[in-house]
Design a protein around this motif. Sequence first.
Motif, PDB file in Angstrom:
ATOM      1  N   CYS A 193      64.380   2.037 -29.943  1.00 12.42           N
ATOM      2  CA  CYS A 193      65.172   1.258 -29.105  1.00 12.42           C
ATOM      3  C   CYS A 193      65.212   1.859 -27.864  1.00 12.42           C
ATOM      4  O   CYS A 193      65.514   1.022 -26.912  1.00 12.42           O
ATOM      5  CB  CYS A 193      66.672   1.721 -29.736  1.00 12.42           C
ATOM      6  SG  CYS A 193      66.565   1.014 -31.375  1.00 12.42           S
ATOM      7  N   GLN A 194      65.212   3.148 -27.574  1.00 11.52           N
ATOM      8  CA  GLN A 194      65.434   3.657 -26.047  1.00 11.52           C
ATOM      9  C   GLN A 194      64.172   3.299 -25.309  1.00 11.52           C
ATOM     10  O   GLN A 194      64.168   2.788 -24.064  1.00 11.52           O
ATOM     11  CB  GLN A 194      65.356   5.245 -26.309  1.00 11.52           C
ATOM     12  CG  GLN A 194      65.659   5.787 -24.922  1.00 11.52           C
ATOM     13  CD  GLN A 194      65.900   7.448 -24.889  1.00 11.52           C
ATOM     14  OE1 GLN A 194      67.138   7.255 -24.600  1.00 11.52           O
ATOM     15  NE2 GLN A 194      65.232   8.076 -25.347  1.00 11.52           N
ATOM     16  N   ALA A 195      62.717   3.133 -25.910  1.00  8.27           N
ATOM     17  CA  ALA A 195      61.654   2.518 -25.264  1.00  8.27           C
ATOM     18  C   ALA A 195      61.717   1.186 -24.961  1.00  8.27           C
ATOM     19  O   ALA A 195      61.231   0.806 -23.927  1.00  8.27           O
ATOM     20  CB  ALA A 195      60.478   3.054 -26.141  1.00  8.27           C
ATOM     21  N   LEU A 196      62.326   0.402 -25.701  1.00 13.40           N
ATOM     22  CA  LEU A 196      62.550  -0.969 -25.301  1.00 13.40           C
ATOM     23  C   LEU A 196      63.380  -1.348 -24.159  1.00 13.40           C
ATOM     24  O   LEU A 196      63.060  -1.904 -23.259  1.00 13.40           O
ATOM     25  CB  LEU A 196      63.155  -1.868 -26.602  1.00 13.40           C
ATOM     26  CG  LEU A 196      62.244  -1.867 -27.804  1.00 13.40           C
ATOM     27  CD1 LEU A 196      62.896  -2.594 -29.087  1.00 13.40           C
ATOM     28  CD2 LEU A 196      61.282  -2.786 -27.388  1.00 13.40           C
ATOM     29  N   VAL A 197      64.518  -0.403 -24.113  1.00  9.66           N
ATOM     30  CA  VAL A 197      65.314  -0.487 -23.070  1.00  9.66           C
ATOM     31  C   VAL A 197      64.800  -0.016 -21.691  1.00  9.66           C
ATOM     32  O   VAL A 197      64.790  -0.678 -20.785  1.00  9.66           O
ATOM     33  CB  VAL A 197      66.675   0.456 -23.254  1.00  9.66           C
ATOM     34  CG1 VAL A 197      67.402   0.570 -21.971  1.00  9.66           C
ATOM     35  CG2 VAL A 197      67.609  -0.390 -24.264  1.00  9.66           C
ATOM     36  N   LYS A 198      63.950   0.953 -21.804  1.00  3.59           N
ATOM     37  CA  LYS A 198      63.357   1.691 -20.640  1.00  3.59           C
ATOM     38  C   LYS A 198      62.182   0.749 -20.091  1.00  3.59           C
ATOM     39  O   LYS A 198      62.065   0.371 -18.931  1.00  3.59           O
ATOM     40  CB  LYS A 198      62.766   2.959 -20.480  1.00  3.59           C
ATOM     41  CG  LYS A 198      63.589   4.120 -21.152  1.00  3.59           C
ATOM     42  CD  LYS A 198      63.011   5.378 -20.966  1.00  3.59           C
ATOM     43  CE  LYS A 198      63.978   6.546 -21.121  1.00  3.59           C
ATOM     44  NZ  LYS A 198      63.377   7.941 -21.252  1.00  3.59           N
ATOM     45  N   SER A 199      61.566   0.035 -20.857  1.00  2.07           N
ATOM     46  CA  SER A 199      60.617  -0.937 -20.580  1.00  2.07           C
ATOM     47  C   SER A 199      61.205  -2.498 -19.919  1.00  2.07           C
ATOM     48  O   SER A 199      60.494  -2.625 -19.114  1.00  2.07           O
ATOM     49  CB  SER A 199      59.741  -1.480 -21.944  1.00  2.07           C
ATOM     50  OG  SER A 199      58.889  -0.137 -22.451  1.00  2.07           O
ATOM     51  N   ALA A 200      62.252  -2.703 -20.338  1.00  6.50           N
ATOM     52  CA  ALA A 200      62.720  -3.739 -19.936  1.00  6.50           C
ATOM     53  C   ALA A 200      63.124  -3.644 -18.744  1.00  6.50           C
ATOM     54  O   ALA A 200      62.990  -4.452 -17.735  1.00  6.50           O
ATOM     55  CB  ALA A 200      64.348  -4.253 -20.645  1.00  6.50           C
ATOM     56  N   PHE A 201      63.604  -2.275 -18.069  1.00  6.44           N
ATOM     57  CA  PHE A 201      64.226  -2.261 -16.660  1.00  6.44           C
ATOM     58  C   PHE A 201      62.822  -2.314 -15.686  1.00  6.44           C
ATOM     59  O   PHE A 201      63.020  -2.475 -14.467  1.00  6.44           O
ATOM     60  CB  PHE A 201      64.776  -0.771 -16.610  1.00  6.44           C
ATOM     61  CG  PHE A 201      65.968  -0.779 -17.093  1.00  6.44           C
ATOM     62  CD1 PHE A 201      66.891  -1.926 -17.006  1.00  6.44           C
ATOM     63  CD2 PHE A 201      66.295   0.416 -17.765  1.00  6.44           C
ATOM     64  CE1 PHE A 201      68.253  -1.624 -18.116  1.00  6.44           C
ATOM     65  CE2 PHE A 201      67.515   0.620 -18.611  1.00  6.44           C
ATOM     66  CZ  PHE A 201      68.403  -0.544 -18.596  1.00  6.44           C
ATOM     67  N   VAL A 202      61.821  -2.007 -16.155  1.00  4.55           N
ATOM     68  CA  VAL A 202      60.452  -2.111 -15.174  1.00  4.55           C
ATOM     69  C   VAL A 202      59.755  -3.244 -15.381  1.00  4.55           C
ATOM     70  O   VAL A 202      58.410  -3.395 -14.725  1.00  4.55           O
ATOM     71  CB  VAL A 202      59.694  -0.853 -15.212  1.00  4.55           C
ATOM     72  CG1 VAL A 202      60.672   0.449 -15.024  1.00  4.55           C
ATOM     73  CG2 VAL A 202      59.131  -0.584 -16.654  1.00  4.55           C
ATOM     74  N   ASP A 203      60.049  -4.146 -16.192  1.00  7.05           N
ATOM     75  CA  ASP A 203      59.259  -5.672 -16.400  1.00  7.05           C
ATOM     76  C   ASP A 203      59.743  -6.460 -15.348  1.00  7.05           C
ATOM     77  O   ASP A 203      60.819  -7.063 -15.457  1.00  7.05           O
ATOM     78  CB  ASP A 203      59.750  -6.102 -17.703  1.00  7.05           C
ATOM     79  CG  ASP A 203      59.008  -7.233 -18.083  1.00  7.05           C
ATOM     80  OD1 ASP A 203      57.587  -6.962 -18.674  1.00  7.05           O
ATOM     81  OD2 ASP A 203      59.348  -8.385 -17.735  1.00  7.05           O
ATOM     82  N   ALA A 204      58.790  -6.968 -14.569  1.00  6.03           N
ATOM     83  CA  ALA A 204      59.085  -7.718 -13.251  1.00  6.03           C
ATOM     84  C   ALA A 204      59.623  -9.208 -13.804  1.00  6.03           C
ATOM     85  O   ALA A 204      60.658  -9.746 -13.293  1.00  6.03           O
ATOM     86  CB  ALA A 204      57.798  -7.934 -12.488  1.00  6.03           C
ATOM     87  N   ASP A 205      58.995  -9.618 -14.869  1.00  5.56           N
ATOM     88  CA  ASP A 205      59.551 -11.055 -15.215  1.00  5.56           C
ATOM     89  C   ASP A 205      61.051 -11.024 -15.791  1.00  5.56           C
ATOM     90  O   ASP A 205      61.743 -11.817 -15.536  1.00  5.56           O
ATOM     91  CB  ASP A 205      58.625 -11.532 -16.494  1.00  5.56           C
ATOM     92  CG  ASP A 205      58.696 -12.992 -16.749  1.00  5.56           C
ATOM     93  OD1 ASP A 205      59.044 -13.722 -16.020  1.00  5.56           O
ATOM     94  OD2 ASP A 205      58.410 -13.415 -17.864  1.00  5.56           O
ATOM     95  N   LEU A 206      61.325  -9.979 -16.805  1.00 13.77           N
ATOM     96  CA  LEU A 206      62.513  -9.888 -17.056  1.00 13.77           C
ATOM     97  C   LEU A 206      63.650  -9.720 -15.867  1.00 13.77           C
ATOM     98  O   LEU A 206      64.693 -10.297 -15.644  1.00 13.77           O
ATOM     99  CB  LEU A 206      62.845  -8.711 -18.087  1.00 13.77           C
ATOM    100  CG  LEU A 206      62.588  -8.966 -19.509  1.00 13.77           C
ATOM    101  CD1 LEU A 206      62.750  -7.743 -20.198  1.00 13.77           C
ATOM    102  CD2 LEU A 206      63.448 -10.036 -20.125  1.00 13.77           C
ATOM    103  N   ASN A 207      63.345  -8.977 -14.924  1.00 13.01           N
ATOM    104  CA  ASN A 207      64.314  -8.709 -13.790  1.00 13.01           C
ATOM    105  C   ASN A 207      64.279  -9.756 -12.766  1.00 13.01           C
ATOM    106  O   ASN A 207      65.242  -9.929 -11.946  1.00 13.01           O
ATOM    107  CB  ASN A 207      63.753  -7.433 -13.116  1.00 13.01           C
ATOM    108  CG  ASN A 207      64.239  -6.136 -13.836  1.00 13.01           C
ATOM    109  OD1 ASN A 207      65.195  -5.513 -13.633  1.00 13.01           O
ATOM    110  ND2 ASN A 207      63.132  -5.463 -14.761  1.00 13.01           N
ATOM    111  N   ALA A 208      63.259 -10.686 -12.790  1.00  9.33           N
ATOM    112  CA  ALA A 208      63.189 -11.880 -12.084  1.00  9.33           C
ATOM    113  C   ALA A 208      64.311 -12.814 -12.506  1.00  9.33           C
ATOM    114  O   ALA A 208      64.978 -13.660 -11.980  1.00  9.33           O
ATOM    115  CB  ALA A 208      61.860 -12.373 -11.928  1.00  9.33           C
ATOM    116  N   HIS A 209      64.697 -12.774 -14.049  1.00  5.15           N
ATOM    117  CA  HIS A 209      65.442 -13.815 -14.556  1.00  5.15           C
ATOM    118  C   HIS A 209      66.718 -12.988 -14.905  1.00  5.15           C
ATOM    119  O   HIS A 209      67.777 -13.696 -15.092  1.00  5.15           O
ATOM    120  CB  HIS A 209      64.795 -14.294 -15.927  1.00  5.15           C
ATOM    121  CG  HIS A 209      63.730 -15.268 -15.543  1.00  5.15           C
ATOM    122  ND1 HIS A 209      62.453 -14.669 -15.304  1.00  5.15           N
ATOM    123  CD2 HIS A 209      63.428 -16.524 -15.575  1.00  5.15           C
ATOM    124  CE1 HIS A 209      61.533 -15.699 -15.149  1.00  5.15           C
ATOM    125  NE2 HIS A 209      62.084 -16.890 -15.535  1.00  5.15           N
TER     126      HIS A 209
END
Length: 436
Positions: A193-209
């Motif tokens: 769960c913690q790895a998913l959260v950390k990965s989301a923060f540095v994903d450019a596509d997610l952070n663009a949306h």
Amino acid sequence: MKYYSTNHQVSPASLEEAVVRGLAADRGLFMPERIPTLDRAFIDGMKHMTFHEIALHVASAFFGDDMPQSDLRRIVEDTLAFDTPVVPVTDTVYSLELFHGPTLAFKDVGARFMARMLGHFIARQGASREVNVLVATSGDTGSAVANGFLDVPGIRVFVLYPKGKVSAIQECQFTTLGRNITALEVDGVFDDCQALVKSAFVDADLNAHLQLTSANSINVARFLPQAFYYFHAYAQMDRIGRAQRLVVSVPSGNFGNLTAGLIAHRMGLPVSHFIAANNRNDVFLDYLHTGVYRPRPSVATLANAMDVGDPSNFARILDLFGGDHAAITALISGSRTTDEEIRATLADVVRTHGYTPDPHGACGYHALMQRGLQPGETGVFLETAHPAKFLDTVETATGRSVEIPERLRAFMQGEKRSVPMARTFEAFKDYLLSQA
């Protein structure tokens, strides 16, 4: 005050940027560029002050330059709508009860403080899109965050928790709320769960949306307010003449609470020694013994909120001491408590002293007993959750019934609503994008 990344690969951020972003762009954790020292007159005078007055003084040292005093005072007063009393267990050991908040867990203070601070910054920005709070939980974090952020305008919360690895009552506290709270039941362990959260923060596509932030203790607005506890505990011990040579035992999972205590110490709070009380997930204890940090997969235990195999806040502890292993071990020792020892400790403390801890508090008490107290020392262990949240474990171990507070009964009447989630980042990313 600026906040730098523990990875030192990006420029320092303002408080607002650190709170809204949660994690630095280089995947480091934010740390304050300086730790203010509080004068001895304040420390000595705390025994005459209320919890609110102490907390406001400490909060002002960190956040006073970035928020109007009136707003900070309102946040502190709203956050601390309950007490954290010190309760005698033996002649030399005391329990600091941190479970008198809305979800009966110590994380209520940090979660409520962050919710109100983030709400303040969102309102100031006049943000045109919602802020999405991602939080991984091994137990009490999810319930504290979900309830702290419930119905806060402009914020949606996604709670990621490991399927089958939190207590039934804990699960009820964040899966039955609905509204702006969504529970994601991950087919894995907390570290997934913690790895998913950390990965989301540095994903450019997610952070663009989506505008993303974290409400785990990786967020400075979540972990720093936990320093209030330590100052308030010292003040209470000082009132009864037991503040000299304090040894504080902290049940430790992701190490946010211990890190807050170390920050308080660095600010001038005269704690003699800290104990990082681990369950079988004892990578920090291994580090203390060897000087080498070796994260490993977590294992399930009776003290589930501490089931963390790669604690995020280890990076902050290392940073705080400049990587000096000798300095760390001079102030902090470690302990391991097995499930069998948790059961035995629960039974012994209830039978011998008439006090009922929860499994995490039992780890803290056991750690104090393992280390032992020298003449003149007083031990304080942090009792982090109400024992009713771990009803089966506590009642089976002690042979005594535990009264369920009405607040917990209310949660248990709700209908569970959660979204099944694979532990792959692709599945998590696709789900979040579908919510954009």
